[in-house]
Design a protein around this motif. Structure first.
Motif, PDB file in Angstrom:
ATOM      1  N   ILE A  85       0.851  -1.166  -0.027  1.00  0.00           N
ATOM      2  CA  ILE A  85       0.029  -0.218  -0.111  1.00  0.00           C
ATOM      3  C   ILE A  85       0.860   1.328   0.003  1.00  0.00           C
ATOM      4  O   ILE A  85       0.524   1.979  -0.762  1.00  0.00           O
ATOM      5  CB  ILE A  85      -1.046  -0.084   1.181  1.00  0.00           C
ATOM      6  N   ASP A  86       1.997   1.128   0.903  1.00  0.00           N
ATOM      7  CA  ASP A  86       2.908   2.540   0.807  1.00  0.00           C
ATOM      8  C   ASP A  86       3.698   2.600  -0.561  1.00  0.00           C
ATOM      9  O   ASP A  86       3.840   3.707  -0.945  1.00  0.00           O
ATOM     10  CB  ASP A  86       4.149   2.033   1.991  1.00  0.00           C
ATOM     11  N   ALA A  87       3.804   1.340  -1.276  1.00  0.00           N
ATOM     12  CA  ALA A  87       4.551   1.573  -2.449  1.00  0.00           C
ATOM     13  C   ALA A  87       3.588   2.230  -3.494  1.00  0.00           C
ATOM     14  O   ALA A  87       4.082   3.118  -4.296  1.00  0.00           O
ATOM     15  CB  ALA A  87       5.026   0.209  -2.885  1.00  0.00           C
ATOM     16  N   VAL A  88       2.231   1.923  -3.556  1.00  0.00           N
ATOM     17  CA  VAL A  88       1.321   2.532  -4.583  1.00  0.00           C
ATOM     18  C   VAL A  88       1.392   3.938  -4.038  1.00  0.00           C
ATOM     19  O   VAL A  88       1.159   4.879  -4.942  1.00  0.00           O
ATOM     20  CB  VAL A  88       0.185   1.718  -4.504  1.00  0.00           C
ATOM     21  N   THR A  89       1.052   4.243  -2.763  1.00  0.00           N
ATOM     22  CA  THR A  89       0.838   5.563  -2.483  1.00  0.00           C
ATOM     23  C   THR A  89       1.860   6.414  -2.883  1.00  0.00           C
ATOM     24  O   THR A  89       1.736   7.650  -3.124  1.00  0.00           O
ATOM     25  CB  THR A  89       0.432   5.687  -0.880  1.00  0.00           C
ATOM     26  N   VAL A  90       3.217   5.996  -2.702  1.00  0.00           N
ATOM     27  CA  VAL A  90       4.370   6.976  -2.987  1.00  0.00           C
ATOM     28  C   VAL A  90       4.141   7.272  -4.629  1.00  0.00           C
ATOM     29  O   VAL A  90       4.255   8.688  -4.838  1.00  0.00           O
ATOM     30  CB  VAL A  90       5.567   5.944  -3.022  1.00  0.00           C
ATOM     31  N   LEU A  91       3.785   6.348  -5.474  1.00  0.00           N
ATOM     32  CA  LEU A  91       3.457   6.789  -6.893  1.00  0.00           C
ATOM     33  C   LEU A  91       2.272   7.590  -6.950  1.00  0.00           C
ATOM     34  O   LEU A  91       2.398   8.644  -7.864  1.00  0.00           O
ATOM     35  CB  LEU A  91       3.368   5.525  -7.680  1.00  0.00           C
ATOM     36  N   THR A  92       1.306   7.612  -6.301  1.00  0.00           N
ATOM     37  CA  THR A  92       0.185   8.297  -6.400  1.00  0.00           C
ATOM     38  C   THR A  92       0.536   9.872  -5.802  1.00  0.00           C
ATOM     39  O   THR A  92       0.241  10.773  -6.545  1.00  0.00           O
ATOM     40  CB  THR A  92      -1.225   7.892  -5.649  1.00  0.00           C
ATOM     41  N   ARG A  93       1.289   9.768  -4.842  1.00  0.00           N
ATOM     42  CA  ARG A  93       1.617  11.315  -4.357  1.00  0.00           C
ATOM     43  C   ARG A  93       2.712  11.715  -5.374  1.00  0.00           C
ATOM     44  O   ARG A  93       2.548  13.070  -5.576  1.00  0.00           O
ATOM     45  CB  ARG A  93       2.149  11.021  -3.172  1.00  0.00           C
ATOM     46  N   ALA A  94       3.547  11.146  -6.038  1.00  0.00           N
ATOM     47  CA  ALA A  94       4.546  11.577  -7.003  1.00  0.00           C
ATOM     48  C   ALA A  94       3.621  12.190  -8.282  1.00  0.00           C
ATOM     49  O   ALA A  94       4.021  13.304  -8.446  1.00  0.00           O
ATOM     50  CB  ALA A  94       5.446  10.341  -7.442  1.00  0.00           C
ATOM     51  N   ILE A  95       2.807  11.302  -8.715  1.00  0.00           N
ATOM     52  CA  ILE A  95       1.958  11.877  -9.943  1.00  0.00           C
ATOM     53  C   ILE A  95       1.394  13.317  -9.729  1.00  0.00           C
ATOM     54  O   ILE A  95       1.218  14.354 -10.270  1.00  0.00           O
ATOM     55  CB  ILE A  95       1.061  10.617 -10.411  1.00  0.00           C
TER      56      ILE A  95
END
Length: 913
Positions: free
Chosen positions: A431-441
């Motif tokens: 979940i943290d890995a996906v959240t990192v990408l969504t926040r980066a986008i």
């Protein structure tokens, strides 16, 4: 739509009307079903599912949820059985975890105004070829003029205006294993496509120069190895058997374990590797278990491998061969090991696993429940799981939304959620890995769109997005800091140590400790809460070939991981466990327990020692007698000699005085100057006694009267003094010679005896020192010969006789001194020197001073005194006095007769007395 039927009047309705009402109801129901179906179909329009065969796999499972930007997850969703067609429980939870993180981002008002994030889920089947095939497909969507292969779902020449267009991946999530992640990370780094793994922990992935766009939310295996070694040390184990998977994950992990174990005195007796899903896996495991049996002392086995299709096979083979071991496993075992077959309870019960901290995530579980109730028809992963696990393909849900209905089958949603809520490991990391990408986008759009609501950026710049990912920082729902270091690894590192226990006919992991990199004491473990196998006794069963050599010992006869321990001896010590050699204490230090060196106390001959007390008593008695003799001689000086009586008295007492004072120099701390003084005084005393005795002989007196009259005019005492000075200078010359000859020697010597240092002066007789000894000795022999010849000469105090006794006695003492001094050792050499000089002093006093005092005292009582015939008389007769006054010095015969008569009478009276 509302339909009301008045059944109260049904008895008034004829048959045709009743039939018409029934048909009307069925029509309305059909319309309702069509309406609901249309709503579901509209909902599923944004989802594309692919379940087909391609070149690399028998069954490709891919689902795509359309959006402006796509996050693609490439990981293992299936069990690996039947050609990767069956979705696993862990795989299903992972699909929901990815969707959960993306939905949280899409519901954020900050992101809503610009875009919607879509997702693409690809099963890699745990296969490297499939992983790289999907990686090439990802790259083909961003490369211009890339070749479009038949197995690709879409190529780069699709138009973005098409509503069904699948956008290139903005970032990659995955994979779950290091051996598939490493090559994929290399490929993604060529195009700077950000890739974040939630499970790949190989230390190679920390090389940022090779994997420029790779990040992970799981710590490197370097930290996991630290935890394992700390656990091994906590139980005092040092003889370890290690097995790893034959890939980057296992090989690098075991290699790190071996290299770092050596620094902790932990021996890895054997290391073996087993290929994952290989035809040789079974035979290789059989061979390894045989080696395990041969190493019976290695009770601890480290398993750095996966559980399914590898770890479970190892346990099964160990069970068949009756092997009893304690298994220490990597984080890949928790929680998959809890699903092991119950037949392995004798092997699996008691497993210690190093695990990432697991979390229950109640919000996520609630999200899965809602998704299953509302989206069960569109989710191909759920449908696959229910079909293969529950043998049911539901197409409907009960009105209370608690049951999924299929053809002659039902699935209770509560039962399904209960199974899924036992979350697989690393769910929160995913979940943290996906959240990192969504926040980066989102950050990318905020930077490039500013406040433009209508901003549209069809293609993201990967280099810019990767730089944004590097700096993403936030606290997740568990209040843990999510931040990457310079290597793309997480800064927050926390592990739990869990014990696999067989409880209520099933396996369950129980936390028994934890490990944090930020603490002073990294490992905290509760040993009492561990449940060991029935055969294992932690007090008796130790995984050691040989016990550690303790402090005070050293390792010897070391063969491989076995050795012997020998105790340090003499003044050697070892202050560490498993010391290779014993070290020697520095000079001035000693060891009592052969563990630590202590400053050795320095001891010398002191007044409190037995020898020191003896010296004080003897020397003190001698000084006391010497003082008394001096006082008596001073009182009786008028009866001794009127001419130069005081110098004779002083000379008679000063030599014994220095002799007895000499003894006190030996109960003082030795120094260089003191040691030189001791040695010089000893030889000077020897020479002084020999010289005094020599000049007291008649031969010496006659020689002085005849030879030195022209040099020293006056009294005999002055001539004797000159001769004594000449003899002493000869001795001083020899002393200077041996001082120069012995200048390179340590005049102050220190000899370590037991736990103290005996400090003493160098007093051995070297060749040069023997010269200083023999000069006075030869002179003493000459004096003895002369005195012996003169022993019967007449003298008022019988001095010739006692002089002979003295010289003979001192010769005997000197002859006895030389061999005695040679054979005694240590402090006894100095004691022999002291007592030799004291005996010299006592002999001198007893033979030359005390008899004279006795005789004079006896004469004093009779009021009869006369002087030495060799010296002018102190009282003269009247005729002589008259002659002196008249200037005449001639002695008449009558005077001589009177004098002889008085002398004879006095001698007879003295002898009688």
């Amino acid at each position: 739509m509302i339909c009301l039927i008045d059944l109260g009047n049904v008895h008034n309705i004829n048959a045709s009307e009743f039939y018409f009402q029934i048909m009307k109801i069925f029509t309305l129901l059909n319309l309702f079903v069509v309406y609901v179906s249309s709503q579901n179909l509209n909902k599923c329009q944004n989802i594309k599912n692919f379940d087909q065969k391609d070149e690399y796999s028998e069954n490709r499972l891919t689902s795509i949820t359309l959006g402006n930007y796509t996050i693609q997850a490439l990981t293992t969703f299936t069990t690996g059985e039947q050609g990767c067609k069956i979705v696993s429980r862990d795989g299903l939870v992972r699909t929901y975890a990815i969707k959960y993180a993306i939905d949280l981002a899409n519901n954020d008002t900050k992101l809503k105004k610009w875009a919607k994030i879509g997702m693409r889920l690809d099963d890699d089947c745990g296969s490297l070829p499939i992983t790289m095939a999907r990686g090439i497909e990802i790259v083909s969507l961003i490369r211009e003029n890339s070749v479009c292969r038949a197995e690709f779902l879409q190529c780069s020449n699709s138009t973005s205006n098409d509503s069904s267009y699948m956008h290139p991946a903005a970032g990659i999530i995955g994979t779950s294993m290091s051996f598939t992640t490493i090559p994929l990370a290399s490929l993604m780094s060529l195009y700077l496509i950000p890739q974040i793994s939630f499970s790949a922990s190989s230390r190679l992935l920390s090389k940022v120069e090779l994997y420029k766009s790779f990040f992970r939310t799981i710590p490197s295996d370097v930290n996991q190895i630290s935890v394992m070694l700390d656990v091994i040390e906590a139980f005092n184990w040092n003889y370890i058997f290690a097995i790893g998977s034959d890939d980057d994950y296992g090989k690098l992990g075991i290699s790190e374990l071996e290299s770092r174990a050596r620094n902790r005195s932990i021996c890895i007796t054997e290391t073996h590797y087993v290929a994952y899903k290989s035809q040789s896996t079974s035979s290789r495991i059989t061979s390894i278990v045989k080696n395990m049996i041969a190493n019976s002392k290695a009770l601890i086995v480290v398993l750095f491998c996966y559980v399914e299709n590898l770890g479970d096979l190892i346990l099964d083979e160990a069970k068949r061969n009756g092997v009893k071991r304690i298994w220490l496993t990597s984080d890949a075992w928790n929680p998959p090991a809890s699903n092991l077959n119950v037949t392995l309870k004798d092997q699996a019960h008691g497993i210690l696993s190093v695990s990432l901290k697991s979390h229950k995530l109640p919000k996520f579980v609630k999200y899965m429940t809602k998704e299953i109730q509302t989206d069960f028809l569109c989710n191909m992963w759920l449908q696959n799981f229910l079909k293969n696990t529950y043998k049911c393909e539901p197409f409907d849900i009960s009105p209370d939304k608690l049951t999924l209905n299929g053809n002659n089958c039902t699935v209770k949603i509560n039962d399904l959620i209960k199974e899924l809520s036992s979350l697989p490991g690393k769910t929160s990391n995913l979940i943290d890995a996906v959240t990192v990408l969504t926040r980066a986008i989102q950050s990318y759009l905020e930077i490039n769109c500013n406040s433009d609501i209508n901003c549209s950026i069809p293609t993201l710049d990967y280099a810019s997005l990767t730089n944004i990912v590097k700096n993403v920082t936030f606290n997740n729902s568990l209040h843990e800091l999510i931040k990457f270091d310079v290597n793309g690894d997480p800064e927050f590192i926390f592990y739990t140590i869990e014990n696999l226990q067989f409880i209520n006919n099933s396996f369950k992991y129980i936390p028994i400790g934890n490990w944090s990199k930020t603490r002073v004491k990294s490992l905290i473990i509760d040993k009492k809460s561990i449940k060991w196998p029935s055969w294992f006794n932690i007090e008796q069963n130790t995984s050691r070939c040989s016990e550690d050599c303790k402090k005070g010992q050293y390792v010897t006869a070391k063969i491989g991981c076995c050795w012997k321990c020998e105790n340090c001896t003499d003044n050697n010590y070892s202050d560490t466990i498993m010391a290779e050699t014993c070290k020697t204490c520095e000079v001035g230090n000693h060891t009592e327990d052969h563990i630590v060196c202590k400053v050795t106390p320095i001891k010398w001959l002191k007044y409190s020692d037995t020898e020191g007390i003896a010296i004080i008593v003897v020397s003190g008695v001698g000084l006391l007698l010497n003082v008394l003799a001096f006082i008596l001689l001073l009182k009786l000086r008028s009866f001794l000699s009127s001419d130069g009586s005081l110098p004779c008295i002083v000379l008679s007492c000063i030599l014994p005085f220095f002799t007895f004072v000499f003894g006190f120099l030996y109960i003082v701390k030795p120094t260089v100057y003191l040691c030189h003084s001791r040695n010089v005084i000893f030889f000077l005393l020897l020479m002084a006694y020999s010289s005094v005795l020599m000049i007291k002989t008649k031969i010496a007196r006659s020689y002085l009267e005849s030879r030195l009259e022209y040099i020293v005019k006056g009294h005999l005492f002055a001539k004797q003094t000159v001769l004594m000075i000449i003899l002493m200078l000869i001795e001083v010359g020899s002393i200077i010679a041996w001082i120069i000859a012995d200048s390179k020697k340590d005049i102050v010597q220190a000899e370590q005896v037991n736990f103290e240092i005996q400090k003493r002066c160098f007093v051995d007789f070297t060749a040069a020192r023997l010269v200083s000894t023999f000069i006075p000795f030869i002179l003493l022999i000459i004096a003895t010969c002369c005195a012996f010849q003169e022993r019967n000469n007449e003298h008022p105090f019988y001095e010739p006789k006692f002089l002979s006794f003295t010289t003979i006695a001192l010769c005997i003492i000197t002859v006895a001194f030389l061999p005695t001094f040679k054979y005694v050792k240590g402090n006894f050499k100095g004691i022999v020197m002291v007592f030799t000089t004291c005996v010299f002093g006592f002999t001198y006093m007893a033979c030359l001073i005390l008899p004279k005092i006795y005789v004079v005292h006896a004469r004093q009582n009779r009021k009869d005194s006369f002087s030495d015939p060799y010296i002018k008389p102190s009282k003269v007769s009247k005729p002589e006095k008259e002659r002196e006054e008249n200037g005449s010095t001639e002695t008449t015969s009558s005077d001589i007769k009177v004098k002889n008569k008085k002398l004879t009478s006095s001698l007879k009276s003295s002898i009688k007395t």
